[in-house]
Design an enzyme around this catalytic site. Sequence first.
Site, mmCIF file in Angstrom:
data_model
loop_
_atom_site.group_PDB
_atom_site.id
_atom_site.type_symbol
_atom_site.label_atom_id
_atom_site.label_comp_id
_atom_site.label_asym_id
_atom_site.label_seq_id
_atom_site.Cartn_x
_atom_site.Cartn_y
_atom_site.Cartn_z
ATOM 1 N N ARG A 1 0.557 -1.196 0.144
ATOM 2 C CA ARG A 1 0.048 -0.040 0.192
ATOM 3 C C ARG A 1 0.949 1.229 -0.192
ATOM 4 O O ARG A 1 0.320 2.263 -0.478
ATOM 5 C CB ARG A 1 -1.053 -0.238 1.193
ATOM 6 C CG ARG A 1 -2.022 0.948 1.057
ATOM 7 C CD ARG A 1 -3.002 0.897 2.155
ATOM 8 N NE ARG A 1 -4.378 1.784 1.907
ATOM 9 C CZ ARG A 1 -4.504 2.723 2.877
ATOM 10 N NH1 ARG A 1 -3.545 2.926 3.722
ATOM 11 N NH2 ARG A 1 -5.389 3.579 2.790
ATOM 12 N N ILE B 1 -7.262 7.719 -1.023
ATOM 13 C CA ILE B 1 -7.289 6.097 -1.154
ATOM 14 C C ILE B 1 -8.031 5.688 0.057
ATOM 15 O O ILE B 1 -8.037 5.999 1.076
ATOM 16 C CB ILE B 1 -5.647 5.689 -1.129
ATOM 17 C CG1 ILE B 1 -5.465 4.192 -1.142
ATOM 18 C CG2 ILE B 1 -5.094 6.425 0.101
ATOM 19 C CD1 ILE B 1 -4.024 3.881 -0.996
ATOM 20 N N SER B 2 -8.762 4.595 -0.300
ATOM 21 C CA SER B 2 -9.933 4.062 0.680
ATOM 22 C C SER B 2 -9.280 3.556 1.732
ATOM 23 O O SER B 2 -8.196 2.949 1.676
ATOM 24 C CB SER B 2 -10.957 3.054 0.105
ATOM 25 O OG SER B 2 -11.361 3.696 -1.045
ATOM 26 N N GLN B 3 -9.994 3.383 2.974
ATOM 27 C CA GLN B 3 -9.535 2.787 4.238
ATOM 28 C C GLN B 3 -9.369 1.230 4.009
ATOM 29 O O GLN B 3 -10.114 0.732 3.200
ATOM 30 C CB GLN B 3 -10.641 2.993 5.233
ATOM 31 C CG GLN B 3 -10.253 2.526 6.476
ATOM 32 C CD GLN B 3 -11.281 2.591 7.559
ATOM 33 O OE1 GLN B 3 -12.302 3.157 7.055
ATOM 34 N NE2 GLN B 3 -11.191 2.012 8.709
#
Length: 228
Positions: free
Chosen positions: A44, A70-72
Amino acid sequence: AQHGAAANVVFMTLEANRIRLIMELRGQGITDAKVLGAIERVPREVFVPDTFRDQAYENMALPIGSGQTISQPAVVAFMTQELKIGERMKVLEVGTGSGYQAAVLAKLCRRLYSIERHRELLVEAERKFRELRINNITAKVGDGTKGWPEQAPFDRIIVTAAATREIPHALLDQLAPDGLMIAPMGDTARDQHLYRFSFDAEGNLEQEKMWPVRFVPLIGEEEGKASG
Ligand code: SAM
């Protein structure tokens, strides 16, 4: 750039945080080994801006520029698990963003198609796919509310930006008869939930409300147009 021992420390901290995140996700109900494996194999830190690199494995959304996020990780994991992806499947993602969710999905399906409306974000994401040698993603700049008719039907569709009232009918039209779509819907500031869409044996659309989430809005021509 980091060098020698310092770089090593950063790397080891990221590694430790990555393992901790996987355990945290497991504790939160991500039990699918394939999904956990995919998350474990996608770095990530490559998808977050350099300034947030040390927070890459915190379980939170982070800014990626162009006012987007950027999503969790937990949300990426839950959506991916709910999609029940098979390795022969063709999957469409609306909202490439950083490319992180796309990279995770690409580990699980045959080919991932992804659409992003911000050119700068897409260029960056594609550079990362190349860097990580992910070769089964086809991405383009465009309005994802129209889907990708030339490549339809899709076995799975995931939308990573929230529609305000209705899911664009173009996306439902491009879903295979036994397909599944996961998408957030509702007001970004207040009442927003993830929904699962599928068709019953008679071909009627079924819609199931899942958990509350907070995504940036889906912005496009077909947004808000009622489904057929
Ligand atoms: N999946 C992304 C990731 O892993 O980083 C998160 C994406 S972010 C929460 C939502 C993205 O959807 C933004 O990059 C935004 O520009 C994009 N977006 C919004 N409306 C769109 C549309 N109509 N077509 C394509 N992309 C759209």
